[in-house]
Design a protein around this motif. Structure first.
Motif, PDB file in Angstrom:
ATOM      1  N   THR A  61       0.558   4.086  -3.038  1.00 15.27           N
ATOM      2  CA  THR A  61       0.257   5.501  -2.829  1.00 15.27           C
ATOM      3  C   THR A  61       1.392   6.395  -3.330  1.00 15.27           C
ATOM      4  O   THR A  61       1.142   7.460  -3.888  1.00 15.27           O
ATOM      5  CB  THR A  61      -0.005   5.797  -1.338  1.00 15.27           C
ATOM      6  OG1 THR A  61       1.092   5.314  -0.550  1.00 15.27           O
ATOM      7  CG2 THR A  61      -1.278   5.119  -0.868  1.00 15.27           C
TER       8      THR A  61
ATOM      9  N   LEU B 230      -8.086   4.285   3.926  1.00 12.86           N
ATOM     10  CA  LEU B 230      -8.833   3.229   3.256  1.00 12.86           C
ATOM     11  C   LEU B 230     -10.327   3.511   3.388  1.00 12.86           C
ATOM     12  O   LEU B 230     -10.841   3.706   4.485  1.00 12.86           O
ATOM     13  CB  LEU B 230      -8.512   1.867   3.876  1.00 12.86           C
ATOM     14  CG  LEU B 230      -7.183   1.226   3.466  1.00 12.86           C
ATOM     15  CD1 LEU B 230      -6.830   0.090   4.421  1.00 12.86           C
ATOM     16  CD2 LEU B 230      -7.244   0.724   2.033  1.00 12.86           C
TER      17      LEU B 230
ATOM     18  N   VAL C  70      -8.077  -2.187  -3.083  1.00 13.82           N
ATOM     19  CA  VAL C  70      -7.491  -3.206  -2.211  1.00 13.82           C
ATOM     20  C   VAL C  70      -8.556  -4.235  -1.849  1.00 13.82           C
ATOM     21  O   VAL C  70      -9.654  -3.873  -1.421  1.00 13.82           O
ATOM     22  CB  VAL C  70      -6.931  -2.577  -0.917  1.00 13.82           C
ATOM     23  CG1 VAL C  70      -6.294  -3.659  -0.035  1.00 13.82           C
ATOM     24  CG2 VAL C  70      -5.923  -1.490  -1.242  1.00 13.82           C
TER      25      VAL C  70
ATOM     26  N   LEU D 251      -7.880   2.824  -1.660  1.00 17.91           N
ATOM     27  CA  LEU D 251      -6.733   3.391  -0.952  1.00 17.91           C
ATOM     28  C   LEU D 251      -6.442   4.763  -1.536  1.00 17.91           C
ATOM     29  O   LEU D 251      -6.144   4.890  -2.729  1.00 17.91           O
ATOM     30  CB  LEU D 251      -5.521   2.472  -1.096  1.00 17.91           C
ATOM     31  CG  LEU D 251      -4.198   2.961  -0.496  1.00 17.91           C
ATOM     32  CD1 LEU D 251      -4.332   3.238   0.988  1.00 17.91           C
ATOM     33  CD2 LEU D 251      -3.097   1.944  -0.769  1.00 17.91           C
TER      34      LEU D 251
ATOM     35  N   MET E 109       0.829  -1.207   0.000  1.00 18.92           N
ATOM     36  CA  MET E 109       0.000   0.000   0.000  1.00 18.92           C
ATOM     37  C   MET E 109       0.862   1.255   0.000  1.00 18.92           C
ATOM     38  O   MET E 109       0.524   2.254  -0.639  1.00 18.92           O
ATOM     39  CB  MET E 109      -0.944  -0.015   1.197  1.00 18.92           C
ATOM     40  CG  MET E 109      -2.006  -1.094   1.127  1.00 18.92           C
ATOM     41  SD  MET E 109      -3.393  -0.873   2.303  1.00 18.92           S
ATOM     42  CE  MET E 109      -2.533  -1.039   3.866  1.00 18.92           C
TER      43      MET E 109
ATOM     44  N   PHE F 176      -2.745   4.817   6.599  1.00 20.91           N
ATOM     45  CA  PHE F 176      -3.370   4.731   5.285  1.00 20.91           C
ATOM     46  C   PHE F 176      -4.835   5.170   5.325  1.00 20.91           C
ATOM     47  O   PHE F 176      -5.539   4.919   6.300  1.00 20.91           O
ATOM     48  CB  PHE F 176      -3.287   3.296   4.742  1.00 20.91           C
ATOM     49  CG  PHE F 176      -1.889   2.770   4.610  1.00 20.91           C
ATOM     50  CD1 PHE F 176      -1.103   3.115   3.520  1.00 20.91           C
ATOM     51  CD2 PHE F 176      -1.344   1.947   5.580  1.00 20.91           C
ATOM     52  CE1 PHE F 176       0.191   2.637   3.391  1.00 20.91           C
ATOM     53  CE2 PHE F 176      -0.052   1.455   5.469  1.00 20.91           C
ATOM     54  CZ  PHE F 176       0.721   1.809   4.369  1.00 20.91           C
TER      55      PHE F 176
END
Length: 227
Positions: free
Chosen positions: A43, A152, A126, A172, A39, A150
């Motif tokens: 990003t 999410l 995700v 994400l 992740m 993160f």
């Protein structure tokens, strides 16, 4: 450009993951030691794409132009990359027949390909859990676990072609661009939808080819032992 992105490193110079193979031009299958690393990598890629110093002529071409939302915030600029992330263990690994690099096989590989297929250009999707993940926590518990680092956003459960049952998906969102939320489905142009489906089909066909080779090899070895 795509090769530079694949080998993106963090501020300490650490490599994020391992390139298993390039499934068609510019379409990479990568493996990471943890979901956090995957992740973090995803990003960073999206942020680098938005901030990259693109050629002005490229930004004038359809599909590469700068796009902003109703409040004037940047949504798209330059190359659009859709990213699918799934976590779990593969059934087995073998050297890629052409490159010799480690290549992975099993339901988790197909799930990741399908999640990527569902992602819109510029989006990170995700797979938090699927029907086969009986021991995983509830979706909101998983999101809460990673909330410190993160962003999410739960998108609910969805049916993905070739995947048993439904899959709990989350978007994400890079923290430097929290407004950049695409959601699930409904906004794909016919051109982009066709492009994404073709990538998913190509990945699946490659996987099936390698699986057939392994099975044939095992059957051949078994026959020799029986003789």
């Amino acid at each position: 450009m795509t090769r530079q992105l694949v080998y993106a490193r963090d501020e300490r110079g650490n490599f994020y993951g391992y390139e298993c193979q390039e499934v068609g031009p510019g379409n990479f299958m990568l493996a990471f030691e943890s979901l956090e690393l995957a992740m973090n990598y995803a990003t960073n890629i999206q942020e680098k794409l938005l901030d990259f110093n693109w050629d002005p002529q490229l930004l004038q071409r359809p599909g590469f132009e700068e796009q902003k939302d109703g409040e004037g915030r940047l949504m798209q600029r330059g190359l659009r990359v859709s990213i699918g992330v799934a976590f779990g263990y593969p059934h087995y690994m073998m050297p890629h027949p052409n490159t010799g690099r480690a290549d992975y096989f099993g339901p988790i590989v197909n799930l990741c390909a399908r999640v990527k297929q569902a992602a819109k250009p510029g989006q990170i999707l995700v797979a938090l859990k699927s029907k086969d993940d009986k021991k995983r926590k509830k979706t909101q518990d998983i999101i809460k676990k990673y909330a410190k680092n993160f962003e999410l956003i739960s998108l609910g459960k969805h049916t993905l072609r070739g995947i048993n049952g439904t899959v709990a998906l989350a978007e994400l969102v890079p923290r430097l661009h929290k407004h950049r939320v695409f959601g699930f489905g409904g906004n794909l142009s016919p051109e982009n939808a066709s492009h994404i489906v073709n990538i998913g089909q190509l990945a699946e066909s490659k996987i099936m080819q390698y699986q057939d080779k392994v099975i044939q090899g095992l059957l051949s070895a078994e026959k020799k032992l029986l003789r």
